[in-house]
Design a protein around this motif. Structure first.
Motif, PDB file in Angstrom:
ATOM      1  N   UNK A   1       0.833  -1.213   0.000  1.00  0.00           N
ATOM      2  CA  UNK A   1       0.000   0.000   0.000  1.00  0.00           C
ATOM      3  C   UNK A   1       0.867   1.261   0.000  1.00  0.00           C
ATOM      4  N   UNK A   2       2.038   1.183   0.646  1.00  0.00           N
ATOM      5  CA  UNK A   2       2.955   2.325   0.620  1.00  0.00           C
ATOM      6  C   UNK A   2       3.462   2.584  -0.797  1.00  0.00           C
ATOM      7  N   UNK A   3       3.878   1.525  -1.486  1.00  0.00           N
ATOM      8  CA  UNK A   3       4.438   1.704  -2.829  1.00  0.00           C
ATOM      9  C   UNK A   3       3.384   2.230  -3.805  1.00  0.00           C
ATOM     10  N   UNK A   4       2.186   1.653  -3.776  1.00  0.00           N
ATOM     11  CA  UNK A   4       1.163   2.089  -4.725  1.00  0.00           C
ATOM     12  C   UNK A   4       0.611   3.475  -4.388  1.00  0.00           C
ATOM     13  N   UNK A   5       0.577   3.826  -3.098  1.00  0.00           N
ATOM     14  CA  UNK A   5       0.156   5.189  -2.730  1.00  0.00           C
ATOM     15  C   UNK A   5       1.105   6.218  -3.322  1.00  0.00           C
ATOM     16  N   UNK A   6       2.393   5.921  -3.278  1.00  0.00           N
ATOM     17  CA  UNK A   6       3.380   6.842  -3.844  1.00  0.00           C
ATOM     18  C   UNK A   6       3.240   6.945  -5.353  1.00  0.00           C
ATOM     19  N   UNK A   7       2.894   5.839  -6.009  1.00  0.00           N
ATOM     20  CA  UNK A   7       2.682   5.873  -7.455  1.00  0.00           C
ATOM     21  C   UNK A   7       1.490   6.759  -7.793  1.00  0.00           C
ATOM     22  N   UNK A   8       0.379   6.541  -7.117  1.00  0.00           N
ATOM     23  CA  UNK A   8      -0.817   7.351  -7.381  1.00  0.00           C
ATOM     24  C   UNK A   8      -0.574   8.821  -7.079  1.00  0.00           C
ATOM     25  N   UNK A   9       0.098   9.094  -5.974  1.00  0.00           N
ATOM     26  CA  UNK A   9       0.406  10.468  -5.587  1.00  0.00           C
ATOM     27  C   UNK A   9       1.224  11.172  -6.667  1.00  0.00           C
ATOM     28  N   UNK A  10       2.260  10.488  -7.136  1.00  0.00           N
ATOM     29  CA  UNK A  10       3.132  11.113  -8.140  1.00  0.00           C
ATOM     30  C   UNK A  10       2.477  11.218  -9.512  1.00  0.00           C
TER      31      UNK A  10
ATOM     32  N   UNK B   1      -6.572   4.184  -0.515  1.00  0.00           N
ATOM     33  CA  UNK B   1      -7.965   4.153  -0.957  1.00  0.00           C
ATOM     34  C   UNK B   1      -8.430   5.528  -1.432  1.00  0.00           C
ATOM     35  N   UNK B   2      -8.043   6.565  -0.706  1.00  0.00           N
ATOM     36  CA  UNK B   2      -8.443   7.920  -1.101  1.00  0.00           C
ATOM     37  C   UNK B   2      -7.799   8.342  -2.416  1.00  0.00           C
ATOM     38  N   UNK B   3      -6.539   7.975  -2.608  1.00  0.00           N
ATOM     39  CA  UNK B   3      -5.846   8.334  -3.854  1.00  0.00           C
ATOM     40  C   UNK B   3      -6.463   7.626  -5.057  1.00  0.00           C
ATOM     41  N   UNK B   4      -6.919   6.388  -4.865  1.00  0.00           N
ATOM     42  CA  UNK B   4      -7.620   5.689  -5.951  1.00  0.00           C
ATOM     43  C   UNK B   4      -8.871   6.472  -6.349  1.00  0.00           C
ATOM     44  N   UNK B   5      -9.611   6.941  -5.340  1.00  0.00           N
ATOM     45  CA  UNK B   5     -10.818   7.729  -5.620  1.00  0.00           C
ATOM     46  C   UNK B   5     -10.472   9.061  -6.282  1.00  0.00           C
TER      47      UNK B   5
ATOM     48  N   UNK C   1      -0.594  17.564 -13.008  1.00  0.00           N
ATOM     49  CA  UNK C   1      -0.982  18.907 -12.591  1.00  0.00           C
ATOM     50  C   UNK C   1      -2.113  18.918 -11.596  1.00  0.00           C
ATOM     51  N   UNK C   2      -2.343  17.776 -10.910  1.00  0.00           N
ATOM     52  CA  UNK C   2      -3.449  17.662  -9.944  1.00  0.00           C
ATOM     53  C   UNK C   2      -2.916  17.460  -8.531  1.00  0.00           C
ATOM     54  N   UNK C   3      -2.017  18.349  -8.135  1.00  0.00           N
ATOM     55  CA  UNK C   3      -1.392  18.213  -6.819  1.00  0.00           C
ATOM     56  C   UNK C   3      -2.404  18.314  -5.687  1.00  0.00           C
ATOM     57  N   UNK C   4      -3.461  19.109  -5.884  1.00  0.00           N
ATOM     58  CA  UNK C   4      -4.463  19.264  -4.829  1.00  0.00           C
ATOM     59  C   UNK C   4      -5.199  17.958  -4.578  1.00  0.00           C
TER      60      UNK C   4
ATOM     61  N   UNK D   1      -5.403  12.770  -0.283  1.00  0.00           N
ATOM     62  CA  UNK D   1      -5.086  11.427   0.181  1.00  0.00           C
ATOM     63  C   UNK D   1      -3.962  11.413   1.193  1.00  0.00           C
ATOM     64  N   UNK D   2      -2.893  12.172   0.920  1.00  0.00           N
ATOM     65  CA  UNK D   2      -1.724  12.182   1.793  1.00  0.00           C
ATOM     66  C   UNK D   2      -2.050  12.825   3.144  1.00  0.00           C
ATOM     67  N   UNK D   3      -2.723  13.958   3.118  1.00  0.00           N
ATOM     68  CA  UNK D   3      -3.014  14.695   4.346  1.00  0.00           C
ATOM     69  C   UNK D   3      -3.975  13.914   5.242  1.00  0.00           C
ATOM     70  N   UNK D   4      -4.974  13.294   4.636  1.00  0.00           N
ATOM     71  CA  UNK D   4      -5.927  12.513   5.431  1.00  0.00           C
ATOM     72  C   UNK D   4      -5.239  11.345   6.120  1.00  0.00           C
TER      73      UNK D   4
END
Length: 480
Positions: A180-189, A242-246, A195-198, A203-206
């Motif tokens: 979950x750590x690796x895939x969260x970083x992929x989705x985040x990046x 989960x939030x980053x997927x959404x 251009x969708x940093x917000x 996901x990261x802040x929550x």
């Protein structure tokens, strides 16, 4: 056209034809229109305003991520020095997990950014799914391998006999969260590079907020100790995932469709090209922490704990710089893909200038407040405070050098200059730090351990200057 020629020109279609006998699904009209509008904005909006707009959410994300890493150290520090040392020891494994996530995240994200800039939306969509799947599989491999070799791995990482039980308790749980750590970083990046940093920030802040709440609950109220800190971290990572997927399904972002996964060499090569610098940077960070723990361990648990605290504090300070640079990366990648070199150079020099000023101010304040900051993370152990205070002050002296180093590395990586970017990325934690951590303690004892990072930063600056200036000059000639 031969099959080989098809693979060279459009590898994802050739592979899918072979597998299914049909063309891939086209992007929906509404989704395509939103993506085109976003690319138009990214390549025409005023550069300074654009970088700042993208940098604000990434800075917030990085600061909060670093903050909740510090929260683990803060609460565990209420237990004892050995527990604090264990968090520092396991940090090298977490750095390696992050390295894998950044490898696939930056590798796929950089490619996506350039392809969107060139208007090639289908290739971007295939890469998004491919990077996601590879990252999850990589996380599973790390988890399985680490759990099978838990005790020897804990010793290799630098655990002393007194730290070992805490290390194993903490590491065992952290490994379960690796996929979950690796895939969260992929989705985040991937979101950032679109251009969708917000959206990425949500996901990261929550996840960070959840970790901050759960840490004291698990560690003290439920009496789980260091295992509670690890469990809080893993739960927060799953929630972020989960939030980053959404979030990837909103705002014209590329939706992760597993059926678009394409294991062709073309995409693997592009991931390596864009992600190798991150793997060098983060992977060597993991190795360097291990060497640091062994070097500090000679001087006892207090030395390991002190250096661990300094690592978390400096990581928090550097996170603002990295967040600013992450606001620059999508601007750099998309405009480079669109052939707008003047905008790339303008964004780069804007970031270097203001990052240098910020780091100078931070260095002065940090040098004065070093003892107080270290004292926040340790209870009733003046030896840990002494070790950490000197190490922090020495590292702070080189902070302003990071402006050029980080922005240069991010620029080279975003435009696909993998070799140059990898050399710069390897400099700070590898090419300079590793030899220094082996040599300096032999002559200067514990002080040699404490001064290694600053000297490594000076060497990295001298290395990165010609590598970055050469590419900037190439872009200037292309403008003309």
């Amino acid at each position: 056209m031969t099959k080989r020629e098809q693979q060279m020109i459009r590898p994802e279609e050739a592979w899918r034809e072979e597998r299914e006998g049909k063309e891939p699904e086209q992007t929906g009209e509404e989704e395509l229109r939103e993506q085109e509008e976003k690319i138009r904005y990214m390549t025409t909006a005023p550069v300074r305003r654009l970088v700042c707009r993208l940098a604000v959410p990434t800075i917030i994300s990085m600061l909060i991520t670093s903050f909740y890493n510090m929260v683990d150290t803060f609460f565990v520090g209420r237990l004892n020095a050995s527990a604090t040392g264990a968090v520092g020891v396991v940090f090298s494994v977490m750095a390696f997990i992050q390295a894998l996530g950044f490898f696939f995240g930056h590798g796929s994200g950089n490619y996506i950014s350039r392809r969107l800039g060139a208007g090639e939306y289908e290739k971007a969509s295939v890469m998004a799914a491919t990077g996601f799947v590879y990252a999850f599989l990589g996380g599973l491999i790390i988890a399985a391998g680490g759990l099978l070799c838990l005790r020897p791995l804990s010793l290799i990482l630098g655990s002393t006999p007194t730290i070992l039980p805490y290390t194993m308790d903490y590491l065992r749980i952290i490994l379960f969260g690796a996929p979950f750590m690796t895939t969260s970083l992929v989705l985040n990046n991937q979101l950032r590079f679109q251009g969708s940093a917000a959206y990425a920030m949500v996901g990261i802040v929550t996840g960070a907020a959840v970790n901050i709440v759960l840490d004291p609950l698990f560690i003290f109220t439920l009496h789980m100790g260091v295992a509670g800190a690890a469990l809080a971290t893993v739960i927060s990572q799953i929630i972020s995932f989960l939030l980053l997927v959404l979030q990837s399904r909103k705002g014209g972002n590329i939706v992760i469709r597993l059926k678009h996964f394409c294991p062709s060499f073309y995409y693997v090569k592009e991931i390596i090209r864009g992600g190798l610098p991150s793997l060098c940077r983060q992977g060597l960070a993991s190795v360097s922490v291990t060497f640091l723990n062994h070097a500090a361990g000679v001087y006892g648990d207090a030395a390991i704990a002190g250096m661990s605290i300094v690592s978390r504090i400096t990581m928090f300070a550097n996170s603002a710089l990295i967040g600013f640079g992450q606001g620059f990366q999508p601007v750099c990648g998309m405009n480079y893909g669109a052939g707008k070199m003047k905008r790339v150079r303008e964004a780069f020099f804007f970031c270097v200038k203001y990052a240098t000023v910020f780091l100078l101010i931070l260095s002065v304040g940090g040098f004065i407040a070093a003892r107080g900051m270290v004292s926040l993370f340790v209870k009733g152990n003046p030896q840990v405070v002494e070790v950490g205070t000197l190490a922090l002050r020495l590292q702070i002296l080189a902070f302003p050098l990071g402006a050029w180093i980080v922005m240069c590395n991010m620029m080279l990586q975003s435009i696909g200059r993998a070799v140059r970017a990898s050399i710069v990325a390897a400099g700070r934690q590898g090419l300079f730090f590793l030899p220094l951590i082996l040599i300096l303690p032999r002559f200067f004892g514990l002080t040699g351990v404490q001064m290694c990072q600053s000297i490594a930063d000076i060497g990295t600056l001298l290395l990165s200057l010609p590598l970055g200036i050469g590419v900037l000059n190439e872009m200037k000639r292309a403008e003309e």
